[in-house]
Design an enzyme around this catalytic site. Structure first.
Site, short mmCIF file in Angstrom:
data_model
loop_
_atom_site.label_atom_id
_atom_site.label_comp_id
_atom_site.label_asym_id
_atom_site.label_seq_id
_atom_site.Cartn_x
_atom_site.Cartn_y
_atom_site.Cartn_z
N SER A 79 0.82 -1.22 0.00
CA SER A 79 0.00 0.00 0.00
C SER A 79 0.85 1.27 0.00
O SER A 79 0.31 2.37 0.05
CB SER A 79 -0.92 0.00 1.22
OG SER A 79 -0.18 -0.09 2.43
N ASN A 118 -2.22 -2.02 13.19
CA ASN A 118 -3.68 -1.85 13.20
C ASN A 118 -4.07 -0.53 13.86
O ASN A 118 -4.88 0.24 13.33
CB ASN A 118 -4.36 -3.00 13.93
CG ASN A 118 -4.11 -4.35 13.28
OD1 ASN A 118 -3.48 -4.44 12.23
ND2 ASN A 118 -4.61 -5.40 13.91
N HIS A 166 -40.37 23.07 -10.46
CA HIS A 166 -40.64 22.14 -11.56
C HIS A 166 -40.11 22.69 -12.90
O HIS A 166 -40.63 22.36 -13.95
CB HIS A 166 -42.13 21.85 -11.69
CG HIS A 166 -42.78 21.38 -10.44
ND1 HIS A 166 -42.75 20.06 -10.03
CD2 HIS A 166 -43.46 22.05 -9.47
CE1 HIS A 166 -43.41 19.93 -8.89
NE2 HIS A 166 -43.84 21.13 -8.52
N SER A 170 -15.33 24.96 -29.14
CA SER A 170 -15.56 23.73 -29.90
C SER A 170 -14.46 23.56 -30.92
O SER A 170 -14.00 24.53 -31.53
CB SER A 170 -16.92 23.82 -30.61
OG SER A 170 -17.04 22.83 -31.60
N LYS A 208 -18.88 28.64 -30.47
CA LYS A 208 -19.24 28.04 -29.18
C LYS A 208 -18.41 28.56 -28.02
O LYS A 208 -17.21 28.77 -28.13
CB LYS A 208 -19.05 26.51 -29.25
CG LYS A 208 -20.00 25.78 -30.17
CD LYS A 208 -21.44 25.82 -29.68
CE LYS A 208 -21.65 25.05 -28.40
NZ LYS A 208 -21.38 23.61 -28.53
N ASN A 239 -18.44 26.99 -24.21
CA ASN A 239 -19.06 25.90 -23.45
C ASN A 239 -18.78 26.02 -21.95
O ASN A 239 -17.66 26.36 -21.55
CB ASN A 239 -18.55 24.55 -23.95
CG ASN A 239 -18.90 24.30 -25.40
OD1 ASN A 239 -19.96 24.71 -25.86
ND2 ASN A 239 -18.02 23.64 -26.13
N GLU A 283 -19.80 21.73 -16.16
CA GLU A 283 -20.14 20.37 -16.59
C GLU A 283 -19.20 19.34 -15.97
O GLU A 283 -19.64 18.24 -15.58
CB GLU A 283 -20.08 20.29 -18.12
CG GLU A 283 -21.20 21.07 -18.79
CD GLU A 283 -21.08 21.10 -20.30
OE1 GLU A 283 -22.07 21.39 -20.96
OE2 GLU A 283 -19.97 20.84 -20.83
N TYR A 310 -9.77 -5.57 13.42
CA TYR A 310 -9.17 -5.15 12.15
C TYR A 310 -9.15 -6.30 11.16
O TYR A 310 -8.82 -7.44 11.52
CB TYR A 310 -7.73 -4.65 12.38
CG TYR A 310 -7.07 -4.24 11.09
CD1 TYR A 310 -7.30 -2.99 10.54
CD2 TYR A 310 -6.24 -5.12 10.39
CE1 TYR A 310 -6.73 -2.62 9.33
CE2 TYR A 310 -5.66 -4.76 9.19
CZ TYR A 310 -5.91 -3.51 8.66
OH TYR A 310 -5.35 -3.15 7.47
N GLN A 324 -7.62 -1.97 4.29
CA GLN A 324 -6.61 -1.27 3.49
C GLN A 324 -7.28 -0.53 2.32
O GLN A 324 -6.73 0.43 1.80
CB GLN A 324 -5.59 -2.27 2.95
CG GLN A 324 -4.48 -1.63 2.12
CD GLN A 324 -3.36 -2.61 1.82
OE1 GLN A 324 -2.69 -3.10 2.72
NE2 GLN A 324 -3.18 -2.91 0.54
N LYS A 352 -8.58 3.86 2.12
CA LYS A 352 -7.89 5.14 1.91
C LYS A 352 -7.92 5.63 0.48
O LYS A 352 -8.14 6.83 0.23
CB LYS A 352 -6.44 5.02 2.41
CG LYS A 352 -6.35 5.05 3.93
CD LYS A 352 -4.99 4.69 4.45
CE LYS A 352 -4.73 3.20 4.43
NZ LYS A 352 -5.67 2.42 5.29
#
Length: 469
Positions: A28, A116, A162, A283, A289, A291, A296, A323, A328, A331
């Site tokens: 890790s 641990n 709505h 674009s 364009k 954008n 987004e 544990y 592991q 994270k």
């Protein structure tokens, strides 16, 4: 191919070294090295604690702390040293570096403790610091909201439910609505940091420490306000990480909702905002364009953050007590989500600060006569007509105006009286935008005075977050 004996922290009872492919699979270090600052802080505190317990001399503890300081300095300046390490994890890396410097004394530091409890403690330390970092990023976003609200005080817009025009609002009220969500996020991160503020050190692998350790002093040395109550629970608990991931997910959701509004507002159909060049793209085919890619991407990245929360919930849901190595996997999702949400928050704040709101388009939308229909119903209620009856009267009047292709503001009083004789000469006042806004004057509403008061309170709460990160 196997890994040599000298590369492991736990190989005494094994006759054969781990298979090389398994060793790479279970390592890790490539991601938990991020917590090296917490590891080194914990090691210094542990050296002082076991010296106080009589396991080390003061001189030995001082040598260990000095060596740990040297490791920290080299780690800060020598990226190749970190990148080239074949350590199993950050604990193995640090212990190996200590032994290289101090010989047998370096091997003494692990007395009485388990990886641990170490990883549980360091992860809590990391989450506390990360929560403060996110709150700092939120301050910038909240500041951008407050600045735009102050700059655009008095600018009206069409409020919607709505996705249909509903009632008029002030733009500042709309901005502060998003701001309230981010204020709640700031509170959630403070709560997540508080939940992580328990020190597991002294829990051992699961049953506690056999040496006369002062856990309270050790916790205090590491900046914790309290110790965990049960060693078995402490090493397996990841609730604090789940709460932090939920806070990240909620923030990402609120950022995505703001992004959706901004994408809509940037469209020609709304044209409420001018996208800033610095946070937009063009674009590759269409020269005209501009954008809203910043918004987004914020909207799009939200799903990844949700995925991390679900992944850790799924990891934890079937684990027995204590544990398990499955943990592991706690994270990487959290680290990636933190990175994404910090970037999303900072980009959102910068983009919003640079955005121009088109007052003329917003005012035009707010002049939709249908937005004052509720005001007409309230007018009748004030004259003693039951609301449900008033609602029906105004609905019929609106339908008649639609059939005649006129607005209700153009309908003559005589025609209004056909629907109810209660309508009087003061009706024209009720039909104005200014009247509709002013009438919503209770605290938290969209009347100009209420919005100014809300903005002052909002700004004061930003200051409190800055003062208490």
């Amino acid at each position: 191919m196997s890994v040599s004996e000298g590369q492991k922290m736990w190989g005494g009872r094994f006759e054969r070294a781990p298979d090389a492919s398994f060793y790479e699979f279970e390592r890790s270090w490539h991601f938990d090295r991020r917590m090296l600052p917490q590891e080194l802080a914990l090691d210094r505190a542990w050296a002082r604690a076991i010296a106080a317990a009589g396991i080390l001399t003061k001189e030995e503890a001082a040598q260990l702390v000095k060596a740990l300081d040297e490791i920290e300095s080299r780690a800060a300046s020598d990226a190749a040293w970190l990148d080239g390490s074949k350590a199993e994890d950050l604990h193995h890396f640090t212990e190996t570096a200590l032994i290289e410097r101090l010989g047998p004394l370096g091997a003494k530091l692990h007395t009485g403790r388990s990886r641990n409890e170490m990883v549980a403690t360091e992860f809590r330390m990391y989450v506390r610091e990360a929560a403060r970092e996110v709150r700092g990023a939120l301050v910038s976003l909240l500041g951008a909201i407050a600045a735009q609200a102050r700059k655009n005080l008095g600018v009206p817009m069409a409020g919607a439910t709505h996705m249909q025009h509903a009632q008029p609002l002030l733009l500042s009220h709309w901005l502060l609505a998003h701001g309230e969500a981010f204020q709640r996020d700031a509170e959630r991160f403070a709560g997540a940091a508080a939940r992580a503020d328990s020190c597991p050190l002294g829990s051992g692998a699961l049953a506690g420490c056999a040496f006369p350790l002062d856990r309270v002093a050790l916790a205090r040395d590491l900046g914790f306000s309290r110790i965990t109550a049960n060693s078995l629970d402490a090493v397996g608990d990841r609730d604090f990480a789940l709460e932090f991931l939920f806070a990240l997910s909620a923030l990402a959701m609120h950022l995505s909702r703001l992004a959706e509004d901004m994408v809509l507002f940037a469209s020609p159909e709304f044209a409420y905002i001018e996208l800033p060049d610095e946070y937009s793209t063009g674009s590759s085919l269409m020269p005209q364009k501009k954008n809203p890619d910043a918004w987004e991407l914020i909207r799009g990245k939200t799903g990844r953050v949700y995925g991390a929360l679900v992944a850790l919930l799924t990891t934890c849901k079937g684990l027995p007590s204590s544990y398990q190595r499955d943990l592991q996997e706690d994270k990487e999702p959290l680290f990636e989500s933190l990175d994404q949400v910090l970037a999303m928050t900072r980009i959102a704040g910068a983009t919003l600060a640079a955005t121009g709101f088109r007052e003329e388009k917003l005012r035009e939308s707010a002049q939709d006569p249908g937005l004052v229909a509720t005001e007409v119903a309230d007018y009748l209620v004030a004259l003693g007509i039951p609301f449900r009856q008033a609602h029906d009267i105004v609905g019929k009047a609106l339908r008649a105006a639609e059939q005649q292709r006129i607005s209700i503001r153009e309908m003559p009083l005589a025609q209004w009286k056909e629907f109810s004789p209660a309508f009087g000469n003061d009706l024209n006042t009720v039909l104005t935008l200014e009247s509709a806004l002013a009438r919503r004057a209770v605290s938290g509403s969209t009347a100009p005075a209420a919005v100014r008061a809300a903005l002052e309170d909002f700004s004061a709460r930003i200051t409190r977050i800055e003062e208490n990160p």
